[in-house]
Design a protein around this motif. Structure first.
Motif, short mmCIF file in Angstrom:
data_model
loop_
_atom_site.label_atom_id
_atom_site.label_comp_id
_atom_site.label_asym_id
_atom_site.label_seq_id
_atom_site.Cartn_x
_atom_site.Cartn_y
_atom_site.Cartn_z
N UNK A 89 11.64 29.41 10.46
CA UNK A 89 11.89 29.40 11.90
C UNK A 89 13.05 30.32 12.26
N UNK A 90 14.07 30.40 11.42
CA UNK A 90 15.19 31.31 11.68
C UNK A 90 14.71 32.76 11.69
N UNK A 91 13.91 33.15 10.71
CA UNK A 91 13.40 34.53 10.68
C UNK A 91 12.49 34.81 11.86
N UNK A 92 11.72 33.78 12.25
CA UNK A 92 10.81 33.96 13.38
C UNK A 92 11.59 34.14 14.68
N UNK A 93 12.60 33.31 14.93
CA UNK A 93 13.41 33.43 16.14
C UNK A 93 14.23 34.72 16.13
N UNK A 94 14.67 35.16 14.98
CA UNK A 94 15.39 36.43 14.90
C UNK A 94 14.51 37.58 15.33
N UNK A 95 13.28 37.58 14.89
CA UNK A 95 12.33 38.61 15.31
C UNK A 95 12.09 38.56 16.82
N UNK A 96 12.00 37.35 17.37
CA UNK A 96 11.78 37.21 18.81
C UNK A 96 12.98 37.70 19.61
N UNK A 97 14.20 37.35 19.17
CA UNK A 97 15.39 37.80 19.88
C UNK A 97 15.55 39.31 19.80
N UNK A 148 7.58 35.67 28.21
CA UNK A 148 7.17 34.41 27.58
C UNK A 148 8.12 34.02 26.46
N UNK A 149 8.55 34.98 25.65
CA UNK A 149 9.49 34.68 24.57
C UNK A 149 10.83 34.21 25.13
N UNK A 150 11.31 34.88 26.19
CA UNK A 150 12.60 34.52 26.78
C UNK A 150 12.56 33.11 27.38
N UNK A 151 11.52 32.80 28.14
CA UNK A 151 11.41 31.47 28.75
C UNK A 151 11.21 30.41 27.68
N UNK A 152 10.42 30.72 26.65
CA UNK A 152 10.23 29.78 25.55
C UNK A 152 11.54 29.49 24.83
N UNK A 153 12.35 30.53 24.64
CA UNK A 153 13.65 30.34 23.98
C UNK A 153 14.58 29.49 24.83
N UNK A 154 14.61 29.74 26.15
CA UNK A 154 15.46 28.93 27.02
C UNK A 154 15.03 27.47 27.02
N UNK A 155 13.72 27.23 27.09
CA UNK A 155 13.22 25.86 27.05
C UNK A 155 13.55 25.20 25.71
N UNK A 156 13.42 25.95 24.63
CA UNK A 156 13.71 25.42 23.30
C UNK A 156 15.17 25.00 23.20
N UNK A 157 16.08 25.85 23.68
CA UNK A 157 17.51 25.53 23.62
C UNK A 157 17.84 24.34 24.53
N UNK A 158 17.22 24.29 25.72
CA UNK A 158 17.48 23.17 26.64
C UNK A 158 17.04 21.85 26.02
N UNK A 159 15.87 21.83 25.40
CA UNK A 159 15.41 20.60 24.74
C UNK A 159 16.31 20.24 23.56
N UNK A 160 16.79 21.25 22.84
CA UNK A 160 17.70 20.98 21.73
C UNK A 160 19.02 20.38 22.18
N UNK A 161 19.57 20.89 23.31
CA UNK A 161 20.81 20.32 23.84
C UNK A 161 20.61 18.89 24.32
N UNK A 162 19.44 18.61 24.91
CA UNK A 162 19.15 17.23 25.30
C UNK A 162 19.08 16.32 24.07
N UNK A 163 18.50 16.82 22.98
CA UNK A 163 18.45 16.03 21.75
C UNK A 163 19.84 15.77 21.19
N UNK A 164 20.71 16.79 21.25
CA UNK A 164 22.08 16.60 20.76
C UNK A 164 22.81 15.56 21.60
N UNK A 165 22.66 15.66 22.93
CA UNK A 165 23.34 14.67 23.80
C UNK A 165 22.85 13.26 23.53
N UNK A 166 21.61 13.12 23.09
CA UNK A 166 21.09 11.79 22.77
C UNK A 166 21.56 11.32 21.39
#
Length: 585
Positions: A253-261, A281-299
């Protein structure tokens, strides 16, 4: 002959002037883009159009004249008709509209002769050109729309010609954006009417985002280059490290996201529609991914949920190990009343029980550090929910590693016996497997070979039920783990590949993604041209997913269900991390 004139709705009530547009090459149709109002100087109009042709790469020209009767402009129509000698074309369109009427008249005048005698028209309503059809369209929607070929559309026949004509119309309007920068309120020698006649659209937020994106992209590019340099260190490229990293979902997943960024932060402008949609699509998907991750951290980091999770994990591992131990003790007896080979049953059972004992000792050794490990591992969710799910997949793989070992032992032993029985069965039929030619050939065996083969076949056949039972039980347990990991990988793959930006466009601005057009009759009067309204058919949601889904690695099995069942029957290993395109040597 039918002459089609694509006319923008925004020009229906425009003041008298000249029609600016383009004749579609190879098609008996014209696209009107704007109306230049009177007063104007023909020389200024020619210079303006030549400048636009170099900026928009579209062959723009004066198509004819447009007359809207007003007080004090009684002779305007004859004046505009005389301009056909200044702007010579093959045909000159003379459009006029009367206030209070829905449609308007059209006269097509041929280009005047070289000596300037006559106007080239025959005086009838259509100028001898046959039937004229006006196709009204919304200029802004057509300019922003991307026309996709419909499913099953053929390349030949009338349907192909109509599709080609529509593509040329959409492309002409889209490439004529420099024409829409001047409106009738600008201070200049020319006044135009088009879709932005009431003022150009602008957004301060969008402009500020464009200005801020440049330094952000440069910073992101520098960080990615630094990360790429760290990953290229020789120590990280050793065979064992590369093998382990290729099996861990987090590293993939790290290599995949690096390629996307790298794709998003690329300074190269996305000129084509598909490349722009891919970046969006990649940019919006990355923003949504980070937003969901921050919600998981807050929980996770509230109410000491990390500690409670760590306190639950060790007893859960003990419970799984205890259940496996009870299952093995049941298999070492008489499972379901089956008569097993006692010696082999005891050897296999004790062998697997020893592995469970080692695994319980390892879990209890790591139990004091599990809470700290989970605390630091939970921070990776700030990179996105997909990273947290990938880490979860790796944790599941590590916690169930003993089940995978049991499955590998049972599968290898079962596969050895299956292939041994099939080889000995060929011996009884006077056959053998030719390794060089990869086929079964005839062969003659002597008495000693047949005796040894019969003895080995009997031993393997009577030991097969015991081995098959262990293989069946551990294969079912392994499939449960594979299904769990598959669900996690499917969630990661869905977040990575789902075209969220394209779906939002389809939902809120359906005209942006067009599959075709449909026509509605606006005005149909005898003796007057037919007026149609062109409306855009939006692309279906399934087609949007098919067109704009981001390519990604997939955890789906490469083989078909029949091949998968065959592998299970003969005892070939099923690798839970095997992706499409990867080969196992």
């Amino acid at each position: 002959m039918v002459l089609k004139i694509f006319f923008p709705q925004c020009c229906n009530m425009a003041d008298s002037g000249l029609l600016v547009g383009r004749w579609i090459p190879g098609q008996d149709s014209a696209v009107v883009l704007a109306v230049i109002h009177y007063p104007f100087i023909p020389g200024q109009v020619k210079r303006y159009l030549s400048q636009l042709q170099s900026e928009s790469q579209v062959e723009l020209a004066v198509l004819g004249s447009w007359s809207m009767p007003k007080e004090g402009q009684e002779g305007m129509e004859s004046f505009l008709r005389d301009l056909s000698t200044i702007f010579p074309r093959g045909r000159w369109l003379q459009l006029s509209r009367e206030i209070g009427q829905r449609g308007f008249a059209c006269q097509v005048v041929r280009a005047p002769p070289a000596d300037g005698e006559g106007d080239g028209g025959d005086g009838d309503g259509n100028g001898g050109e046959g039937e004229v059809i006006f196709v009204h369209y919304e200029q802004r929607k057509v300019m922003l729309s991307q026309l996709h070929p419909p499913e099953g559309a053929g390349g030949g026949g009338g349907g192909g010609a109509e599709l080609l004509q529509l593509r040329l119309v959409f492309r002409t309007v889209a490439q004529s954006q420099p024409l829409f920068f001047i409106d009738k309120y600008d201070d200049g020698p020319l006044k135009l009417t088009h879709w932005q006649s009431q003022g150009r659209e602008a957004s301060i937020i969008v402009e500020l985002a464009k200005q801020a994106s440049v330094p952000l992209c440069l910073l992101l590019t520098w960080l990615l280059s630094l990360w790429t340099w760290l990953c290229s260190i020789r120590l990280l490229n050793l065979s064992p490290v590369r093998f382990v990293s290729s099996k861990l979902s987090t590293c993939v997943q790290v290599s995949y996201r690096t390629e996307h960024l790298q794709t998003v932060s690329s300074p190269k402008k996305a000129s084509e529609h598909k490349s722009f949609m891919r970046k969006a699509n990649i940019f919006v998907s990355f923003l949504l991914d980070v937003a969901l991750g921050l919600l998981l951290i807050s929980w996770l980091y509230r109410e000491n949920r990390i500690g409670r999770l760590a306190d639950t994990l060790v007893p859960l591992a003990d419970r799984v190990a205890k259940e496996l131990q009870e299952l093995l003790e049941w298999l070492m007896g008489a499972p379901a009343g089956l008569k097993m080979n006692r010696a082999l049953d005891q050897v296999l059972g004790r062998f697997f029980l020893y592995h469970i004992h080692l695994w319980i000792s390892y879990i209890h050794l790591m139990s004091p550090f599990i809470e700290g490990i989970l605390w630091y591992v939970g921070l990776c969710a700030c990179l996105g929910l997909t990273f947290a799910l990938s880490v979860l997949s790796d944790i599941v793989a590590l916690l169930t590693f003993h089940i995978y070992c049991f499955y590998v032992y049972g599968a290898r032993l079962y596969c050895l016996k299956i292939y041994g029985l099939s080889s000995l069965w060929r011996l009884f039929r006077g056959k053998k497997w030719n390794v060089l030619r990869q086929r079964v050939d005839s062969c003659s065996y002597d008495l000693d070979q047949l005796f040894i083969g019969t003895l080995l076949f009997t031993i393997l056949l009577f030991l097969l039920p015991t081995t098959a039972l262990y293989y069946l039980v551990f294969t079912l347990l392994h499939l449960v783990v594979v299904v769990l990991q598959g669900l996690i990988h499917l969630s990661v793959d869905f977040i990575n590949s789902f075209p969220l930006f394209a779906m939002a466009l389809r939902l809120f601005q359906p005209y942006r993604l067009a599959e075709g057009v449909k026509f509605r009759v606006l005005s149909e009067e005898p003796g007057k041209p037919l007026h149609l309204m062109m409306e855009i058919n939006p692309l279906r949601y399934s087609s949007v997913l098919q067109w704009y889904r981001t390519p990604t690695y997939s955890c789906y099995p490469k083989d078909s269900w029949a091949a998968l069942c065959k592998k299970l029957f003969v005892g070939e290993l099923l690798y839970p991390w095997r992706h499409k395109g990867t080969k196992i040597d």
